[in-house]
Design an enzyme around this catalytic site. Structure first.
Site, PDB file in Angstrom:
ATOM      1  N   SER A  63       0.808  -1.212   0.000  1.00 28.76           N
ATOM      2  CA  SER A  63       0.000   0.000   0.000  1.00 28.76           C
ATOM      3  C   SER A  63       0.843   1.264   0.000  1.00 28.76           C
ATOM      4  CB  SER A  63      -0.936   0.026   1.221  1.00 28.76           C
ATOM      5  OG  SER A  63      -0.188  -0.014   2.418  1.00 28.76           O
ATOM      6  N   GLY A 100      -1.956  -4.690   1.209  1.00 26.79           N
ATOM      7  CA  GLY A 100      -2.043  -5.974   1.884  1.00 26.79           C
ATOM      8  C   GLY A 100      -1.137  -7.052   1.332  1.00 26.79           C
ATOM      9  N   ASN A 128       4.305  -6.612   5.559  1.00 28.24           N
ATOM     10  CA  ASN A 128       3.110  -7.322   6.029  1.00 28.24           C
ATOM     11  C   ASN A 128       3.462  -8.665   6.654  1.00 28.24           C
ATOM     12  OD1 ASN A 128       0.988  -5.496   5.411  1.00 28.24           O
ATOM     13  ND2 ASN A 128       1.266  -5.963   3.256  1.00 28.24           N
ATOM     14  N   ASP A 211      -5.001   7.267  10.187  1.00 30.56           N
ATOM     15  CA  ASP A 211      -4.773   5.932  10.734  1.00 30.56           C
ATOM     16  C   ASP A 211      -3.403   5.805  11.391  1.00 30.56           C
ATOM     17  OD1 ASP A 211      -3.025   5.810   8.576  1.00 30.56           O
ATOM     18  OD2 ASP A 211      -4.225   4.377   7.436  1.00 30.56           O
ATOM     19  N   HIS A 214      -0.363   5.167   7.165  1.00 29.34           N
ATOM     20  CA  HIS A 214      -0.036   5.456   5.767  1.00 29.34           C
ATOM     21  C   HIS A 214       0.328   6.928   5.571  1.00 29.34           C
ATOM     22  CE1 HIS A 214      -2.582   1.811   5.555  1.00 29.34           C
ATOM     23  NE2 HIS A 214      -1.703   1.471   4.621  1.00 29.34           N
TER      24      HIS A 214
END
Length: 235
Positions: A63, A100, A128, A211, A214
């Protein structure tokens, strides 16, 4: 889908708990317009002959590469295309970031992407895996297999590897071993290494979206500078 959490070892002020990392993964996925499986060219439309003549740079990652929560034109691969264009260099950037993405999934997806030739690949995968606590031997092996597949198909391709880090809350030994994967792979495969993609951005609230994970538009600009510092020598 797992959202990403990256922490700069220099500017870290607050660590999220593992529970909060995973609880942040629900909802709000409507903004994920950048995480498409199809590779997206970030270069303005040009004549077909110009596109064919240009060398291609594949940005293959998560991402962060896709520009999660932002327009794809605001992600760091597009910003690097602007730098390339300003210097009138014959390169076309292709953004193949997918939110992801794990190294195991990337090992499969690279086959589809290699249907077209590339001259340079910027590889940004593995974070990840670390956040999910996957065995790091598997992560390292997957990244090596991706590299081997690319080299087998296009022996002359040049690599830029984006180094990543994970929170010490995952376990100090695990975090250190994860961090060491990237320089080891870079040395073994003669890759150009970006020591830490999120240098100057991770852990800085104003450079990250709500969040806290990011990068914002301004954060993506710093990512572009971090990558450009290592990439420009190959151009």
């Amino acid at each position: 889908m797992l959202r990403h959490y990256f922490v700069s070892s220099i500017v870290l002020t607050t660590l999220f708990s593992i529970a909060s990392l995973f609880s942040s993964c629900g909802g709000g996925q409507g903004n994920e317009q950048s995480g498409n499986e199809k590779a997206v060219s970030t270069k303005p439309t040009e004549k077909k002959t110009d596109d064919q003549a240009a060398k291609k740079i594949l940005f293959f990652g998560t991402s962060l590469t896709a520009g999660y929560g932002l327009d794809v034109t605001e992600a760091f691969p597009a910003l690097i295309q602007h730098k390339i264009d300003s210097l009138k260099l014959p390169y076309k950037v292709v953004n193949a970031g997918l939110s992801g993405e794990t190294s195991a999934a990337g090992k499969t997806r690279i086959d589809w992407l290699l249907k077209q030739p590339f001259d340079i690949i910027v590889l940004e995968l593995g974070a990840n895996d670390g956040l999910r606590g996957l065995p790091l031997t598997e992560t390292k092996d997957n990244l090596q297999q991706i590299t081997d597949k690319v080299k087998k198909k296009y022996p002359q391709v040049r690599f830029v590897l984006a180094g990543m880090q994970i929170p010490p809350s995952m376990g100090a030994e695990y975090a250190q071993e994860f961090k060491s994967i990237f320089p080891e792979l870079a040395r073994k495969n003669n890759m150009v290494l970006v020591p830490f993609l999120l240098q100057g951005v991770g852990g800085v609230p104003k450079l990250n979206q709500k969040d806290g994970i990011h990068p914002t538009v301004e954060g993506q600009k710093i990512l572009a500078e971090n990558v450009w510092a290592q990439l420009k020598g190959l151009l």
